[in-house]
Scaffold this motif. Sequence first.
Motif, PDB file in Angstrom:
ATOM      1  N   TYR A 119     -17.251  26.459  66.090  1.00  0.00           N
ATOM      2  CA  TYR A 119     -18.041  25.324  66.550  1.00  0.00           C
ATOM      3  C   TYR A 119     -17.108  24.211  67.016  1.00  0.00           C
ATOM      4  O   TYR A 119     -15.943  24.151  66.590  1.00  0.00           O
ATOM      5  CB  TYR A 119     -18.969  24.836  65.435  1.00  0.00           C
ATOM      6  N   ASP A 170     -16.636  21.294  66.166  1.00  0.00           N
ATOM      7  CA  ASP A 170     -15.971  20.506  65.125  1.00  0.00           C
ATOM      8  C   ASP A 170     -14.845  21.280  64.431  1.00  0.00           C
ATOM      9  O   ASP A 170     -14.228  20.791  63.489  1.00  0.00           O
ATOM     10  CB  ASP A 170     -16.984  20.014  64.087  1.00  0.00           C
ATOM     11  N   THR A 220     -15.121  24.319  62.865  1.00  0.00           N
ATOM     12  CA  THR A 220     -15.579  25.299  61.884  1.00  0.00           C
ATOM     13  C   THR A 220     -15.618  26.695  62.491  1.00  0.00           C
ATOM     14  O   THR A 220     -16.259  26.900  63.519  1.00  0.00           O
ATOM     15  CB  THR A 220     -17.019  24.982  61.394  1.00  0.00           C
ATOM     16  N   ALA A 274     -17.303  29.864  62.209  1.00  0.00           N
ATOM     17  CA  ALA A 274     -18.498  30.422  61.564  1.00  0.00           C
ATOM     18  C   ALA A 274     -18.405  31.939  61.512  1.00  0.00           C
ATOM     19  O   ALA A 274     -18.834  32.572  60.550  1.00  0.00           O
ATOM     20  CB  ALA A 274     -19.749  29.986  62.313  1.00  0.00           C
ATOM     21  N   PRO A 304     -23.387  35.984  51.781  1.00  0.00           N
ATOM     22  CA  PRO A 304     -23.677  34.698  51.137  1.00  0.00           C
ATOM     23  C   PRO A 304     -23.979  33.601  52.146  1.00  0.00           C
ATOM     24  O   PRO A 304     -23.645  33.729  53.335  1.00  0.00           O
ATOM     25  CB  PRO A 304     -22.382  34.390  50.373  1.00  0.00           C
ATOM     26  N   SER A 305     -24.584  32.549  51.663  1.00  0.00           N
ATOM     27  CA  SER A 305     -24.898  31.400  52.494  1.00  0.00           C
ATOM     28  C   SER A 305     -23.635  30.886  53.181  1.00  0.00           C
ATOM     29  O   SER A 305     -22.579  30.781  52.562  1.00  0.00           O
ATOM     30  CB  SER A 305     -25.502  30.319  51.601  1.00  0.00           C
ATOM     31  N   GLY A 306     -23.755  30.613  54.475  1.00  0.00           N
ATOM     32  CA  GLY A 306     -22.636  30.039  55.207  1.00  0.00           C
ATOM     33  C   GLY A 306     -21.651  31.041  55.776  1.00  0.00           C
ATOM     34  O   GLY A 306     -20.635  30.664  56.344  1.00  0.00           O
ATOM     35  N   CYS A 307     -21.948  32.343  55.649  1.00  0.00           N
ATOM     36  CA  CYS A 307     -20.986  33.347  56.115  1.00  0.00           C
ATOM     37  C   CYS A 307     -21.147  33.656  57.608  1.00  0.00           C
ATOM     38  O   CYS A 307     -20.407  34.465  58.152  1.00  0.00           O
ATOM     39  CB  CYS A 307     -21.099  34.623  55.287  1.00  0.00           C
ATOM     40  N   GLY A 308     -22.125  33.042  58.247  1.00  0.00           N
ATOM     41  CA  GLY A 308     -22.247  33.201  59.702  1.00  0.00           C
ATOM     42  C   GLY A 308     -23.393  34.079  60.168  1.00  0.00           C
ATOM     43  O   GLY A 308     -23.430  34.490  61.331  1.00  0.00           O
ATOM     44  N   LYS A 309     -24.364  34.342  59.325  1.00  0.00           N
ATOM     45  CA  LYS A 309     -25.470  35.225  59.699  1.00  0.00           C
ATOM     46  C   LYS A 309     -26.349  34.620  60.801  1.00  0.00           C
ATOM     47  O   LYS A 309     -26.620  35.264  61.815  1.00  0.00           O
ATOM     48  CB  LYS A 309     -26.337  35.546  58.461  1.00  0.00           C
ATOM     49  N   SER A 310     -26.775  33.382  60.582  1.00  0.00           N
ATOM     50  CA  SER A 310     -27.633  32.731  61.591  1.00  0.00           C
ATOM     51  C   SER A 310     -26.894  32.571  62.907  1.00  0.00           C
ATOM     52  O   SER A 310     -27.456  32.782  63.988  1.00  0.00           O
ATOM     53  CB  SER A 310     -28.091  31.352  61.117  1.00  0.00           C
ATOM     54  N   THR A 311     -25.642  32.191  62.794  1.00  0.00           N
ATOM     55  CA  THR A 311     -24.820  32.034  64.000  1.00  0.00           C
ATOM     56  C   THR A 311     -24.780  33.342  64.789  1.00  0.00           C
ATOM     57  O   THR A 311     -24.895  33.345  66.018  1.00  0.00           O
ATOM     58  CB  THR A 311     -23.390  31.602  63.594  1.00  0.00           C
TER      59      THR A 311
END
Length: 230
Positions: free
Chosen positions: A13, A15, A17, A19, A38-45
Amino acid sequence: DAAIVLDAVGKRYPDGTTAVGSLSLTVPRGELVALVGPSGCGKSTTLKMINRLIEPTSGRIVIDGQDVTKADPVALRRGIGYVIQNVGLFPHQTIRDNVATVPSLLGWKRRRARERVDELLDLVGLEPETFGDRYPHQLSGGQRQRVGVARALAADPPVLLMDEPFGAVDPVVRDRLQDEFGRLQDTLGKTVVFVTHDIDEAVRLGDRVAVLAGGGDLRQYDSPAVVLGD
Ligand code: ADP
Ligand code: ADP
């Protein structure tokens, strides 16, 4: 025969990060792949990159043999149903209107569009006579989630992307929804990628489970030979 190929795909990203580091994944046509981690591991991205809502910073994504960066985004999205977390229904529109106002149905004659909408509501287990004219706040979380699935199916897209589709519903409803979804998937034969942080859900529903371990480190398992022994 691959429906979706991710070839060393990465996303950083603006900034800074990272992802997704370097993710390679092949989704065969007609398969249901669970993307778990886990949360934040880049699934949605990852889902958003497949849908081209965001651009990868590295690597290549191929859908139906076509590089998505060379596809017309509108045409591309027409072939992809996208179910987001918490569905995002329009609160001041009825359930029928929420399903009917997708681009794919807008050009249809009123009566035919309505028939199609009712067919879709039936398909996801919402009786149109009972639910069609209600508003989203009059439905339970599980029922709203089904409206989201009906809306995603409206264009009859060959590919469905679902971001935590069962996240917002209580465990009993979730079990029922998952069973129904399994049957629906058998009938429709769509290619599905769905995201979850719930390993149990991934193993139960997925033909194949891809485990994202942060920074794009990926392991793939043929479900249910999975994770358990690893
Ligand atoms: P997951 O869906 O697995 O929870 P996400 O794809 O939402 O993970 O996020 C992956 C990482 O990228 C997280 O560290 C998150 O904070 C970060 N991230 C997500 N969206 C943005 C953004 N627009 N700008 C900067 N960082 C982001
Ligand atoms: P679920 O088992 O799917 O979680 P709920 O217990 O939330 O369902 O709701 C049970 C029933 O009550 C559902 O058929 C739902 O449509 C209906 N319902 C829920 N909230 C409202 C509301 N505000 N107005 C009318 N009907 C409602």
